[in-house]
Design an enzyme around this catalytic site. Structure first.
Site, PDB file in Angstrom:
ATOM      1  N   GLU A  92      37.488  45.533  46.314  1.00  0.00           N
ATOM      2  CA  GLU A  92      38.761  46.357  45.918  1.00  0.00           C
ATOM      3  C   GLU A  92      38.674  46.404  44.416  1.00  0.00           C
ATOM      4  O   GLU A  92      39.242  47.343  43.652  1.00  0.00           O
ATOM      5  CB  GLU A  92      39.873  45.675  46.160  1.00  0.00           C
ATOM      6  CG  GLU A  92      40.115  44.135  45.415  1.00  0.00           C
ATOM      7  CD  GLU A  92      39.472  42.912  46.326  1.00  0.00           C
ATOM      8  OE1 GLU A  92      40.147  41.783  45.977  1.00  0.00           O
ATOM      9  OE2 GLU A  92      38.600  43.344  47.136  1.00  0.00           O
ATOM     10  N   LYS A 102      48.214  50.149  35.891  1.00  0.00           N
ATOM     11  CA  LYS A 102      48.182  51.151  34.807  1.00  0.00           C
ATOM     12  C   LYS A 102      47.722  52.356  35.193  1.00  0.00           C
ATOM     13  O   LYS A 102      48.194  53.486  34.620  1.00  0.00           O
ATOM     14  CB  LYS A 102      47.348  50.492  33.759  1.00  0.00           C
ATOM     15  CG  LYS A 102      47.174  51.300  32.438  1.00  0.00           C
ATOM     16  CD  LYS A 102      48.659  50.997  31.308  1.00  0.00           C
ATOM     17  CE  LYS A 102      48.920  49.610  31.095  1.00  0.00           C
ATOM     18  NZ  LYS A 102      49.937  49.647  30.127  1.00  0.00           N
ATOM     19  N   GLY A 125      41.885  34.173  47.809  1.00  0.00           N
ATOM     20  CA  GLY A 125      42.910  33.164  47.367  1.00  0.00           C
ATOM     21  C   GLY A 125      42.150  32.108  46.785  1.00  0.00           C
ATOM     22  O   GLY A 125      40.979  32.029  46.778  1.00  0.00           O
ATOM     23  N   ASP A 143      53.908  52.617  29.719  1.00  0.00           N
ATOM     24  CA  ASP A 143      54.697  52.055  30.738  1.00  0.00           C
ATOM     25  C   ASP A 143      56.146  52.163  30.546  1.00  0.00           C
ATOM     26  O   ASP A 143      56.924  52.644  31.478  1.00  0.00           O
ATOM     27  CB  ASP A 143      54.330  50.677  30.961  1.00  0.00           C
ATOM     28  CG  ASP A 143      53.096  50.304  31.323  1.00  0.00           C
ATOM     29  OD1 ASP A 143      52.353  51.109  31.646  1.00  0.00           O
ATOM     30  OD2 ASP A 143      52.527  49.324  30.832  1.00  0.00           O
ATOM     31  N   CYS A 161      36.853  37.339  50.865  1.00  0.00           N
ATOM     32  CA  CYS A 161      36.712  36.376  50.041  1.00  0.00           C
ATOM     33  C   CYS A 161      37.048  35.176  50.876  1.00  0.00           C
ATOM     34  O   CYS A 161      36.638  34.652  51.951  1.00  0.00           O
ATOM     35  CB  CYS A 161      37.157  36.467  48.810  1.00  0.00           C
ATOM     36  SG  CYS A 161      36.616  35.218  47.551  1.00  0.00           S
ATOM     37  N   TYR A 162      38.592  34.609  50.489  1.00  0.00           N
ATOM     38  CA  TYR A 162      38.859  33.610  51.428  1.00  0.00           C
ATOM     39  C   TYR A 162      39.223  33.830  52.636  1.00  0.00           C
ATOM     40  O   TYR A 162      39.126  33.313  53.681  1.00  0.00           O
ATOM     41  CB  TYR A 162      40.278  33.035  50.604  1.00  0.00           C
ATOM     42  CG  TYR A 162      41.078  31.929  51.522  1.00  0.00           C
ATOM     43  CD1 TYR A 162      40.577  30.634  51.142  1.00  0.00           C
ATOM     44  CD2 TYR A 162      41.954  32.378  52.455  1.00  0.00           C
ATOM     45  CE1 TYR A 162      41.364  29.835  51.883  1.00  0.00           C
ATOM     46  CE2 TYR A 162      42.759  31.281  53.136  1.00  0.00           C
ATOM     47  CZ  TYR A 162      42.340  30.017  52.833  1.00  0.00           C
ATOM     48  OH  TYR A 162      42.916  28.875  53.567  1.00  0.00           O
ATOM     49  N   HIS A 166      34.413  41.158  46.439  1.00  0.00           N
ATOM     50  CA  HIS A 166      35.679  41.735  46.214  1.00  0.00           C
ATOM     51  C   HIS A 166      35.229  43.308  46.227  1.00  0.00           C
ATOM     52  O   HIS A 166      34.956  43.791  45.175  1.00  0.00           O
ATOM     53  CB  HIS A 166      36.388  41.632  44.873  1.00  0.00           C
ATOM     54  CG  HIS A 166      37.092  40.170  44.847  1.00  0.00           C
ATOM     55  ND1 HIS A 166      38.251  39.888  45.652  1.00  0.00           N
ATOM     56  CD2 HIS A 166      36.694  38.597  44.605  1.00  0.00           C
ATOM     57  CE1 HIS A 166      38.134  38.606  45.569  1.00  0.00           C
ATOM     58  NE2 HIS A 166      37.437  37.871  44.901  1.00  0.00           N
TER      59      HIS A 166
END
Length: 517
Positions: free
Chosen positions: A174, A373, A57, A230, A84-85, A172
């Protein structure tokens, strides 16, 4: 509710939904909630998650008003992973100290594992690349914890509880840039939380088609067709659900690439979609006169776009729905995802940003709004869409309007169209197009002195931007050869009247975005 799932508490990170996306991708169902939008203990007691992740965050945990949760969550005997946060929050709640970093880290760093036998780092090398993005760091960990990893400028890059399944990292895992990030998430989800596989994209498509069929219920849908993957996948899914009740409309805003309209028509015909093309160049350009601010540009284009759809919907009986190919990177950068309302706004999006509620009478259908995506492309491939659609580079909703920095006029549009066309030709001639994720030219409001044909010129400078990414939430610039860059630069400066200087953008995302505006 599926038995095995991971609950993610969102504290406003731009990457929160990527965590959910990564865990779904490894085959486990995931729920994402804003940290204060729900009763955490009600959800946990009723739905019984196998693990809890505390996201990053944009806050400093020691400042007044920063997001906090009850420490009781750590007494539920459910594995917890702070990112992280989330790491700083765990430390803060247990009495640790968090301060501003002397050396802020944004981007690539090297993690050194101090406890290789820790469950979080199972079968991960002792040194690997991680992706940092922080200005605070944990300075002292609580006595119940141990340091399990560090970087050259961050002494406490990872820690774990001595007796409980509580883990935390400053980087991170992820994002794709973290070398063994997926392995860390797998270790948490499977090795620590003991989850079973239960999530497939095939189920998502099937359920989405059924939901659209029930929701639309013999009414009609109009789709704002952009021509990108998309919008094609959106159209295909909705067409599967309601057939000819879908009405595809393509708007020529005057801000499109060269021959774009003809390509869209041809591809739609190939896919058996009926499509109506509206020429609205003059309408859009007249509204953009004198506008320089990129946010105002986006909102003006968005309003005009929607206004046209309202007019078109009045011509078709029983239209109640407007479909859009919005994906999650659009939503999270516009900061309107209902469960992530505290995310830091980056920019409004053509589909989702800055439109007054009273302006739109139609109900929205956005079947892809929780997908990224690469997930959309996977679905498109399963649906049988051709390669020329699946791997087409993204083109922003506001079009060339946000690739012309400053005021827009017909001359600048003409210059940029020619430059972009040359770039695309050379990418395809050199077999590079499908190996990069997005490539385009940015026309700057800056002129420089040059020489053409022994004569002095005073023309625009332009930026070449080519990136590689998988999820469009993070990206790196493409390492193209000097020969290729020289060829593109020579062709543009020789063949395009109005540009006499090209520079190559070598910035990653973050700290920059992919598009300039």
């Amino acid at each position: 509710m599926k038995k095995d799932f991971i609950l993610i508490l969102d504290f406003g990170s731009q990457y929160s939904h990527i965590i959910a996306r990564r865990i779904r991708d490894i085959g486990v169902y995931t729920l994402l909630y804003h940290y204060k939008e729900i009763s955490i203990f009600h959800v946990i007691s009723k739905q019984k998650p196998k693990g809890i992740i505390l996201s990053g965050g944009p806050f400093s945990v020691y400042e007044k008003g920063s997001p906090l949760i009850s420490k009781n969550i750590f007494h539920l005997n459910i594995p917890i992973f702070g990112i992280c946060y989330g790491m700083q929050l765990i430390s803060f709640l247990f009495g640790g100290k968090i301060k501003k970093s002397k050396s802020k880290e944004y981007g690539k760093s090297y993690l050194i594992i101090d406890h290789p036998n820790n469950n979080l780092f199972y079968e991960i090398p002792n040194k690997s690349v991680v992706w940092m993005s922080h200005f605070d760091e944990v300075k002292n960990i609580p006595k119940e914890f141990q340091i399990i990893g560090h970087t050259s400028s961050c002494d406490i890059a990872a820690f774990s509880h001595l007796n409980k399944d509580i883990y935390a990292v400053q980087f991170h895992p992820e994002v794709k840039n973290t070398e063994y990030g997926i392995s860390m998430l797998k270790n948490f989800v499977f090795h620590i939380c003991k989850c079973n596989l239960n999530w497939k994209l095939n189920n998502f498509v099937k359920n989405t088609i059924e939901n659209i069929k029930k929701r639309v219920n013999k009414k009609k849908v109009i789709l704002g067709f952009s021509g990108g993957v998309d919008s094609f996948v959106t159209a295909y899914i909705i067409h599967k659900a309601i057939g000819n009740s879908l009405n595809c409309i393509f708007v020529d805003t005057g801000l499109l690439l060269e021959t774009e309209k003809e390509k869209i028509y041809s591809l739609c015909k190939k896919m058996h979609f009926s499509i109506k093309i509206i020429d609205a160049k003059n309408q859009f350009l007249s509204k953009l006169i004198g506008i320089i601010d990129p946010e105002i540009k986006r909102k003006v284009i968005g309003r005009e776009f929607l206004s046209l759809f309202q007019k078109e919907s009045n011509k078709i009986k029983n239209v109640e729905f407007l479909a859009q190919g919005t994906i999650y990177s659009d939503v999270i950068e516009s900061s309107v995802f209902s469960k992530s309302s505290s995310s830091e706004a980056i920019k409004s999006h053509h589909n989702v940003g800055g439109l007054p509620k009273t302006f739109m009478k139609l109900k929205l259908i956005e079947p892809l709004k929780e997908l990224f995506k690469d997930e959309v492309r996977k679905i498109g491939k399963k649906l049988g869409l051709p390669k020329e659609i699946l791997y087409r580079h993204p083109f922003p909703g506001p079009g060339l309007g946000i690739r012309i920095i400053g005021e827009i006029n017909e001359k600048k549009i003409s210059i940029l169209k020619k430059a972009e066309d040359i770039l695309l030709q050379e990418l395809k001639n050199s077999n590079i197009y499908y190996s990069v994720s997005q490539a385009f030219i940015v026309l700057l409001p800056v002129k420089s002195v040059g020489i053409k044909g022994d004569k002095r010129t005073y023309e625009y400078a332009a930026i070449l931007r080519v990136t590689n990414t998988e999820d469009f939430m993070t990206a790196t610039f493409s390492h193209l050869s000097y020969d290729f860059l020289e060829k593109v630069s020579n062709r543009i400066t020789n063949e395009v009247d109005g540009i006499n200087r090209i520079a190559y953008d070598i910035t990653s995302k973050p700290p920059s975005t992919i598009e300039w505006e």
